[in-house]
Scaffold this motif. Sequence first.
Motif, PDB file in Angstrom:
ATOM      1  N   SER A  66       0.831  -1.194   0.000  1.00 23.48           N
ATOM      2  CA  SER A  66       0.000   0.000   0.000  1.00 23.48           C
ATOM      3  C   SER A  66       0.869   1.248   0.000  1.00 23.48           C
ATOM      4  N   ALA A  67       0.227   2.414  -0.148  1.00 19.02           N
ATOM      5  CA  ALA A  67       0.962   3.676  -0.113  1.00 19.02           C
ATOM      6  C   ALA A  67       1.680   3.871   1.213  1.00 19.02           C
ATOM      7  N   ALA A  68       1.170   3.233   2.264  1.00 19.57           N
ATOM      8  CA  ALA A  68       1.802   3.316   3.578  1.00 19.57           C
ATOM      9  C   ALA A  68       2.866   2.242   3.780  1.00 19.57           C
ATOM     10  N   GLY A  69       3.135   1.442   2.746  1.00 23.25           N
ATOM     11  CA  GLY A  69       4.157   0.413   2.843  1.00 23.25           C
ATOM     12  C   GLY A  69       3.695  -0.877   3.487  1.00 23.25           C
ATOM     13  N   VAL A  70       2.376  -1.126   3.511  1.00 19.67           N
ATOM     14  CA  VAL A  70       1.817  -2.323   4.140  1.00 19.67           C
ATOM     15  C   VAL A  70       1.707  -3.448   3.109  1.00 19.67           C
ATOM     16  N   PRO A  71       2.310  -4.625   3.384  1.00 17.01           N
ATOM     17  CA  PRO A  71       2.127  -5.753   2.456  1.00 17.01           C
ATOM     18  C   PRO A  71       0.668  -6.178   2.408  1.00 17.01           C
ATOM     19  N   THR A  72       0.113  -6.201   1.215  1.00 13.17           N
ATOM     20  CA  THR A  72      -1.317  -6.398   1.028  1.00 13.17           C
ATOM     21  C   THR A  72      -1.559  -7.516   0.027  1.00 13.17           C
ATOM     22  N   PHE A  73      -2.565  -8.337   0.317  1.00 16.52           N
ATOM     23  CA  PHE A  73      -2.929  -9.451  -0.548  1.00 16.52           C
ATOM     24  C   PHE A  73      -4.425  -9.348  -0.823  1.00 16.52           C
ATOM     25  N   ASP A  74      -4.781  -9.103  -2.060  1.00 16.98           N
ATOM     26  CA  ASP A  74      -6.171  -8.941  -2.446  1.00 16.98           C
ATOM     27  C   ASP A  74      -6.584 -10.137  -3.291  1.00 16.98           C
ATOM     28  N   LEU A  75      -7.345 -11.037  -2.668  1.00 15.92           N
ATOM     29  CA  LEU A  75      -7.848 -12.203  -3.386  1.00 15.92           C
ATOM     30  C   LEU A  75      -9.275 -11.970  -3.869  1.00 15.92           C
ATOM     31  N   GLU A  76      -9.609 -10.697  -4.041  1.00 16.21           N
ATOM     32  CA  GLU A  76     -10.898 -10.268  -4.570  1.00 16.21           C
ATOM     33  C   GLU A  76     -12.042 -10.873  -3.757  1.00 16.21           C
ATOM     34  N   SER A  77     -12.934 -11.626  -4.350  1.00 17.73           N
ATOM     35  CA  SER A  77     -14.098 -12.114  -3.603  1.00 17.73           C
ATOM     36  C   SER A  77     -13.738 -13.176  -2.571  1.00 17.73           C
ATOM     37  N   HIS A  78     -12.500 -13.684  -2.615  1.00 14.13           N
ATOM     38  CA  HIS A  78     -12.115 -14.775  -1.720  1.00 14.13           C
ATOM     39  C   HIS A  78     -11.508 -14.292  -0.405  1.00 14.13           C
ATOM     40  N   GLY A  79     -11.011 -13.076  -0.372  1.00 15.23           N
ATOM     41  CA  GLY A  79     -10.424 -12.587   0.867  1.00 15.23           C
ATOM     42  C   GLY A  79      -9.459 -11.444   0.642  1.00 15.23           C
ATOM     43  N   PHE A  80      -9.081 -10.828   1.750  1.00 17.36           N
ATOM     44  CA  PHE A  80      -8.176  -9.674   1.726  1.00 17.36           C
ATOM     45  C   PHE A  80      -7.338  -9.737   2.991  1.00 17.36           C
ATOM     46  N   LEU A  81      -6.033  -9.504   2.841  1.00 20.98           N
ATOM     47  CA  LEU A  81      -5.145  -9.549   4.001  1.00 20.98           C
ATOM     48  C   LEU A  81      -4.234  -8.332   3.996  1.00 20.98           C
ATOM     49  N   SER A  82      -4.380  -7.517   5.036  1.00 23.11           N
ATOM     50  CA  SER A  82      -3.453  -6.422   5.311  1.00 23.11           C
ATOM     51  C   SER A  82      -2.500  -6.960   6.367  1.00 23.11           C
ATOM     52  N   ALA A  83      -1.225  -7.101   6.015  1.00 23.25           N
ATOM     53  CA  ALA A  83      -0.338  -7.953   6.804  1.00 23.25           C
ATOM     54  C   ALA A  83       0.831  -7.213   7.435  1.00 23.25           C
ATOM     55  N   LYS A  84       1.409  -7.878   8.412  1.00 21.80           N
ATOM     56  CA  LYS A  84       2.669  -7.436   9.013  1.00 21.80           C
ATOM     57  C   LYS A  84       3.596  -8.642   9.090  1.00 21.80           C
ATOM     58  N   LYS A  85       4.896  -8.399   8.893  1.00 21.75           N
ATOM     59  CA  LYS A  85       5.862  -9.495   8.930  1.00 21.75           C
ATOM     60  C   LYS A  85       6.083  -9.940  10.367  1.00 21.75           C
ATOM     61  N   VAL A  86       5.971 -11.247  10.582  1.00 19.15           N
ATOM     62  CA  VAL A  86       6.195 -11.832  11.901  1.00 19.15           C
ATOM     63  C   VAL A  86       7.557 -12.509  11.973  1.00 19.15           C
ATOM     64  N   ALA A  87       7.938 -13.197  10.912  1.00 18.00           N
ATOM     65  CA  ALA A  87       9.202 -13.932  10.921  1.00 18.00           C
ATOM     66  C   ALA A  87       9.764 -14.019   9.518  1.00 18.00           C
ATOM     67  N   SER A  88      11.094 -14.109   9.448  1.00 15.61           N
ATOM     68  CA  SER A  88      11.804 -14.216   8.177  1.00 15.61           C
ATOM     69  C   SER A  88      12.982 -15.155   8.356  1.00 15.61           C
ATOM     70  N   VAL A  89      13.187 -16.036   7.380  1.00 13.87           N
ATOM     71  CA  VAL A  89      14.353 -16.917   7.394  1.00 13.87           C
ATOM     72  C   VAL A  89      14.950 -16.932   5.990  1.00 13.87           C
ATOM     73  N   PRO A  90      16.268 -17.097   5.875  1.00 14.79           N
ATOM     74  CA  PRO A  90      16.872 -17.149   4.536  1.00 14.79           C
ATOM     75  C   PRO A  90      16.326 -18.328   3.735  1.00 14.79           C
ATOM     76  N   ALA A  91      16.265 -18.153   2.431  1.00 15.56           N
ATOM     77  CA  ALA A  91      15.929 -19.292   1.571  1.00 15.56           C
ATOM     78  C   ALA A  91      16.941 -20.397   1.836  1.00 15.56           C
ATOM     79  N   PRO A  92      16.497 -21.643   1.927  1.00 16.46           N
ATOM     80  CA  PRO A  92      17.404 -22.724   2.326  1.00 16.46           C
ATOM     81  C   PRO A  92      18.490 -22.998   1.297  1.00 16.46           C
ATOM     82  N   SER A  93      19.532 -23.634   1.766  1.00 16.00           N
ATOM     83  CA  SER A  93      20.621 -24.051   0.881  1.00 16.00           C
ATOM     84  C   SER A  93      20.058 -24.900  -0.252  1.00 16.00           C
TER      85      SER A  93
END
Length: 201
Positions: free
Chosen positions: A116-143
């Motif tokens: 979003s304009a405020a920098g919020v990661p957003t997922f719009d699945l239209e009629s199926h759902g909407f998620l305004s999200a915040k990052k909880v955890a991050s790990v490097p892509a595995p070897s």
Amino acid sequence: MSSNIARLLLAFFFAMTTLALPTPSTTSDLNTVPLNGLPAPGALSLEYITLGVGTQNYSCSAAGATPTAIGAVASLYDASLLKPLAKSSLIPSFAAVAYSTHTWFNLPTLGHHFFSAAGVPTFDLESHGFLSAKKVASVPAPSGSINASVPWLFLEDDGREVSRNLKAVYRVETAGGSAPATCSAAGVIEVPYAAEYWFYG
């Protein structure tokens, strides 16, 4: 076996025998996303599996500067028909196949991912759902992942009471998307990537 699943299996077989793709991660249960150290979904229910294809975007202040992440844009293709195959370990190589072959297997578009304009990661699945999200955890892509793959993430609803039908999402099995070490010029860098997004409600 439906014709769609048969087509996908043939695509996987072709890609895995002709390309140097990462070894698939494994899942032990239909509702278990590959975690690689991320928190488990707990009592949440798997709602959708999508293939995300788009760009990770970075800002460059000048040549030689370090790129700064400014979000991502991706189309989300409905891969939920693969849920019955979760135990086969084919799903975890789905994004790598798509990234390497530039084919999305004619999957229907389910929605879009953007910031979003405020920098919020957003997922719009239209009629199926909407998620305004915040990052909880991050790990490097595995070897063994495709080179320069962005980290795996776990995101949850950010509490702004705008989400609908969705509570969390995982970004896993990433392929590509990492910024170069330094900028070649001032401006915005768009780096192609693919990933699986597992949505929970």
